[in-house]
Design a protein around this motif. Sequence first.
Motif, mmCIF file in Angstrom:
data_model
loop_
_atom_site.group_PDB
_atom_site.id
_atom_site.type_symbol
_atom_site.label_atom_id
_atom_site.label_comp_id
_atom_site.label_asym_id
_atom_site.label_seq_id
_atom_site.Cartn_x
_atom_site.Cartn_y
_atom_site.Cartn_z
ATOM 1 N N ASN A 33 0.825 -1.210 0.000
ATOM 2 C CA ASN A 33 0.000 0.000 0.000
ATOM 3 C C ASN A 33 0.858 1.259 0.000
ATOM 4 N N GLU A 34 2.040 1.196 0.668
ATOM 5 C CA GLU A 34 2.931 2.350 0.642
ATOM 6 C C GLU A 34 3.461 2.589 -0.772
ATOM 7 N N HIS B 25 0.666 4.327 -2.837
ATOM 8 C CA HIS B 25 0.491 5.746 -2.514
ATOM 9 C C HIS B 25 1.626 6.580 -3.090
ATOM 10 N N GLN C 222 1.110 6.905 -6.868
ATOM 11 C CA GLN C 222 0.036 7.814 -7.241
ATOM 12 C C GLN C 222 0.426 9.267 -6.999
ATOM 13 N N ILE C 223 1.192 9.501 -5.937
ATOM 14 C CA ILE C 223 1.659 10.877 -5.685
ATOM 15 C C ILE C 223 2.600 11.320 -6.801
ATOM 16 N N ARG D 296 -3.139 11.350 0.759
ATOM 17 C CA ARG D 296 -2.309 10.149 0.652
ATOM 18 C C ARG D 296 -1.125 10.225 1.616
ATOM 19 N N SER E 273 -2.313 9.464 5.061
ATOM 20 C CA SER E 273 -2.560 8.032 5.278
ATOM 21 C C SER E 273 -1.260 7.267 5.480
ATOM 22 N N LEU E 274 -0.155 7.793 4.944
ATOM 23 C CA LEU E 274 1.156 7.165 5.160
ATOM 24 C C LEU E 274 1.795 7.585 6.475
#
Length: 533
Positions: free
Chosen positions: A428-429, A432, A435-436, A494, A497-498
């Motif tokens: 998941n990291e 993210h 996507q960033i 994002r 969330s990290l």
Amino acid sequence: MLSPFVGPRRRYPLFVGLLAILSGGVVAAALSLWGSLEIQRQFDGVFTELIAQCAGSPPAAAEPICATLSRIDRTLLQRVAVMLMLQGFCFALILAGAALLARRAYVLLVRRTDAALGLTADNEDVRGRDEIGRLIESLAELSARQAALDTEERWQRRTSSDQLRRKSQALQALHEAGSMFCADGVSEFSLVRGLALFETALGARTVALGLSDAGREALGASAVLSTRGEPAILHALAHDAGARETAVRIVPPSAICDRPSLVVPVCCGDAFVGTLVAEFSETARVEDPQVDLAQSFSHLVALAISSASRSREEKRVALMEERGAIAAELHDSLAQAIGFMKIQVARLQRRLEGENAPPGAAQMAIELREGLSVAYRDVRELITAFRARMDTRGLLATLEEAIEEFGQRSCLDIGLVHDLGACHLQVNEEFHVMQIVREALSNAVRHAHASRIRVNVGYGPDHLFTLTVDDDGRGVGEPGADFDHYGLSIMRERAHSLGGQLEVAQRPGGGTRIELSFAPERLPIDTLEETSR
């Protein structure tokens, strides 16, 4: 009775000598008895002649002498008879004693000695000078054999005890390693701990695990994991990839390594995961139980790494399926609805082009259509973002593909600089971060009108992952710079969330800098070791 024992003087010298002594005593007694008989016979003849002469002499002169001789004759005959009787009795006793001694000597010196010597396998004729000497030597040999047997028994007990202890240690090490992999999950830190357990159970000087590219990617670990330094033989294997995938082998001391080594391929089915190498001391011997333990441990490690790789891939596939489902829902619902609204607005604009249209209605229709176009474009970008795939090779490969895609679409100079070291991100990291980066590249291409973009990812010693996207276009707040603030807010969400933060600022020298920093969930092995201490 004597004949069976007179011949074998060399075999039974003591017994034959004793028989000779006894025979000599019996012969002496017999000669003594025979001498007494001869003396008695001589006396009897002498006295008989004297008495006969007395009988022929005149009676008056010979009567006193003849009477004396007759008395002496009777006395001597009586005494000699008693003496002969005693000598005969003594001779009988001597003969009986000699026979008894000979029998006992036969039992002791012949039969029992032969029985004792029969316990040994060697030829007793070559032993000692006599029966006692052979018996002593045989007893000494039996004692030596018994001592050897006792020593061998103690050695076997000690060896069995050592083997049992080693097997117990091996099972304990495998159990602890398996429990650790199941409880904590396989990682670089847990593998090093497992290698330490394996080193103790194996009695090795150092143990190392050389990971293949697939194994390194699955764990996010360095190429070589070791307990007390990398074995010298692993350097030679690193230059010969084919040699690392062969069967188990013991490498004797050579010019490459002056110590014996044990090389075990770590494979799960047909998949090569790595190479397990154990290096021993110069005088150590690598035996079959150690080879069996190494093979068992390599199978355990292969299963653990393969399981981690499958788990990671399953998470990636599940996440991709979920994101694909969201993209499909966006395409089937919101995108189609906005597309339909754009068509309707286009029809409305054609109706408002007449002379009877209310004042300002055409402008409102134009603004509505532009808003719908922006919304439709954002939805299409969301669909594209949700359909973006993570490369199975990891984050860097995915970023390279994204940079190549944006570079081809925009014809811009986009470069990537990376220095992740031992950093390992969760699935998941990675999504993210990807996507960033895509959103930052999209902003730089569409809004900043940049000509040169640089993406820099790194990992610091303070366990901080950093991402920097620099462009040479219009910076934040500059005239003509119209950034997608909705996209910036999504990037900040994002980053939140990290557990990190995102900063958008003016780049020194002009342009925009987007910087992300956060602490990855998984700690590297160095930090874990310091924490465990």
